[in-house]
Design a protein around this motif. Structure first.
Motif, PDB file in Angstrom:
ATOM      1  N   ILE A   1       5.353   9.412  -0.801  1.00 40.32           N
ATOM      2  CA  ILE A   1       6.469  10.342  -1.036  1.00 40.32           C
ATOM      3  C   ILE A   1       7.701   9.899  -0.250  1.00 40.32           C
ATOM      4  O   ILE A   1       8.820   9.880  -0.783  1.00 40.32           O
ATOM      5  N   ASP A   2       7.515   9.516   1.009  1.00 34.21           N
ATOM      6  CA  ASP A   2       8.650   9.101   1.860  1.00 34.21           C
ATOM      7  C   ASP A   2       9.346   7.856   1.329  1.00 34.21           C
ATOM      8  O   ASP A   2      10.566   7.755   1.384  1.00 34.21           O
ATOM      9  N   THR A   3       8.569   6.891   0.815  1.00 33.34           N
ATOM     10  CA  THR A   3       9.158   5.630   0.352  1.00 33.34           C
ATOM     11  C   THR A   3       9.496   5.642  -1.136  1.00 33.34           C
ATOM     12  O   THR A   3      10.250   4.791  -1.601  1.00 33.34           O
ATOM     13  N   GLY A   4       8.905   6.594  -1.882  1.00 31.73           N
ATOM     14  CA  GLY A   4       9.150   6.661  -3.315  1.00 31.73           C
ATOM     15  C   GLY A   4       8.360   5.650  -4.128  1.00 31.73           C
ATOM     16  O   GLY A   4       8.576   5.509  -5.331  1.00 31.73           O
ATOM     17  N   THR A   5       7.422   4.957  -3.487  1.00 30.59           N
ATOM     18  CA  THR A   5       6.654   3.932  -4.191  1.00 30.59           C
ATOM     19  C   THR A   5       5.241   3.835  -3.627  1.00 30.59           C
ATOM     20  O   THR A   5       5.010   4.156  -2.458  1.00 30.59           O
ATOM     21  N   THR A   6       4.349   3.369  -4.484  1.00 24.74           N
ATOM     22  CA  THR A   6       2.989   3.079  -4.023  1.00 24.74           C
ATOM     23  C   THR A   6       2.892   1.655  -3.498  1.00 24.74           C
ATOM     24  O   THR A   6       1.881   1.284  -2.898  1.00 24.74           O
ATOM     25  N   ASP A   7       3.928   0.850  -3.731  1.00 24.57           N
ATOM     26  CA  ASP A   7       3.920  -0.541  -3.264  1.00 24.57           C
ATOM     27  C   ASP A   7       3.712  -0.585  -1.757  1.00 24.57           C
ATOM     28  O   ASP A   7       4.384   0.127  -1.006  1.00 24.57           O
ATOM     29  N   GLY A   8       2.768  -1.397  -1.315  1.00 26.83           N
ATOM     30  CA  GLY A   8       2.500  -1.545   0.113  1.00 26.83           C
ATOM     31  C   GLY A   8       1.553  -0.499   0.674  1.00 26.83           C
ATOM     32  O   GLY A   8       1.170  -0.579   1.838  1.00 26.83           O
ATOM     33  N   VAL A   9       1.163   0.485  -0.128  1.00 27.05           N
ATOM     34  CA  VAL A   9       0.200   1.489   0.324  1.00 27.05           C
ATOM     35  C   VAL A   9      -1.161   1.037  -0.200  1.00 27.05           C
ATOM     36  O   VAL A   9      -1.409   1.067  -1.403  1.00 27.05           O
ATOM     37  N   THR A  10      -2.006   0.599   0.719  1.00 32.50           N
ATOM     38  CA  THR A  10      -3.248  -0.053   0.326  1.00 32.50           C
ATOM     39  C   THR A  10      -4.461   0.582   0.996  1.00 32.50           C
ATOM     40  O   THR A  10      -4.331   1.322   1.967  1.00 32.50           O
ATOM     41  N   ILE A  11      -5.607   0.252   0.468  1.00 35.36           N
ATOM     42  CA  ILE A  11      -6.887   0.539   1.099  1.00 35.36           C
ATOM     43  C   ILE A  11      -7.574  -0.812   1.247  1.00 35.36           C
ATOM     44  O   ILE A  11      -7.744  -1.532   0.253  1.00 35.36           O
TER      45      ILE A  11
END
Length: 169
Positions: free
Chosen positions: A28-38
């Motif tokens: 939500i803070d960055t506006g993207t799922t890019d770079g959010v990983t598991i």
């Protein structure tokens, strides 16, 4: 009760799980799922309506995509029970999925038979731990296939027009 864009502006019910809240907040803070990983592998953000409460929920799931369709694997790390979101998506299959900065509406259905085998192979390719999770649990891990509710080409055309035309108030 399907999800609408107006619902999303009203907020959502945060998860009780710290890691889910942290991932969702970052998206939500960055506006993207890019770079959010598991474990270094990409995720997408699924928004759905809670089966019991009717409140909006947001959960990151592994990115398993093929030709504009996605899989949502209800693995819960191989635990004996399904994740809470499973019952919600089964009860109300219209979900939103954010991949990168793009959010679209999808209709989910639980895969079975040959379709599940095909999507399971894709899921394991995207996130190999799914195979480990299945070996470590007695339940068959459910997998939803998410189909776009509108043709991707039509949505992309509308988004392109909106990007260049000024909004009139």
């Amino acid at each position: 009760m399907p999800i609408t864009r107006a619902d999303d502006t009203a907020g959502f019910e945060p998860s009780a799980l710290d890691w889910v809240r942290d991932h969702v907040a970052r998206i939500i803070d960055t506006g993207t799922t890019d770079g959010v990983t598991i474990q270094g592998l990409p995720t997408v953000l699924m928004t759905y309506r809670g089966a019991k409460t009717g409140k909006l929920r947001k959960t990151p799931v592994m990115r398993v995509e093929h030709d504009g369709r996605y899989a949502a694997v209800a693995s819960k790390g191989g635990m004996p029970e399904n994740p809470h979101w499973y019952a919600s998506v089964a009860a109300e299959p219209v979900v939103e999925l954010q991949d990168g900065t793009v959010t679209r509406t999808y209709r989910a259905h639980e895969a079975s038979g040959a379709e599940k085998e095909l999507w399971w192979a894709r899921a394991v390719e995207a996130y190999p731990d799914y195979a480990v999770y299945q070996r470590n649990t007695d339940r068959q891990i459910p997998l939803f296939v998410l189909e776009p509710t509108e043709p991707v080409e039509a949505v992309e055309a509308v988004e392109a027009v909106e990007a260049v035309e000024p909004k009139v108030s």
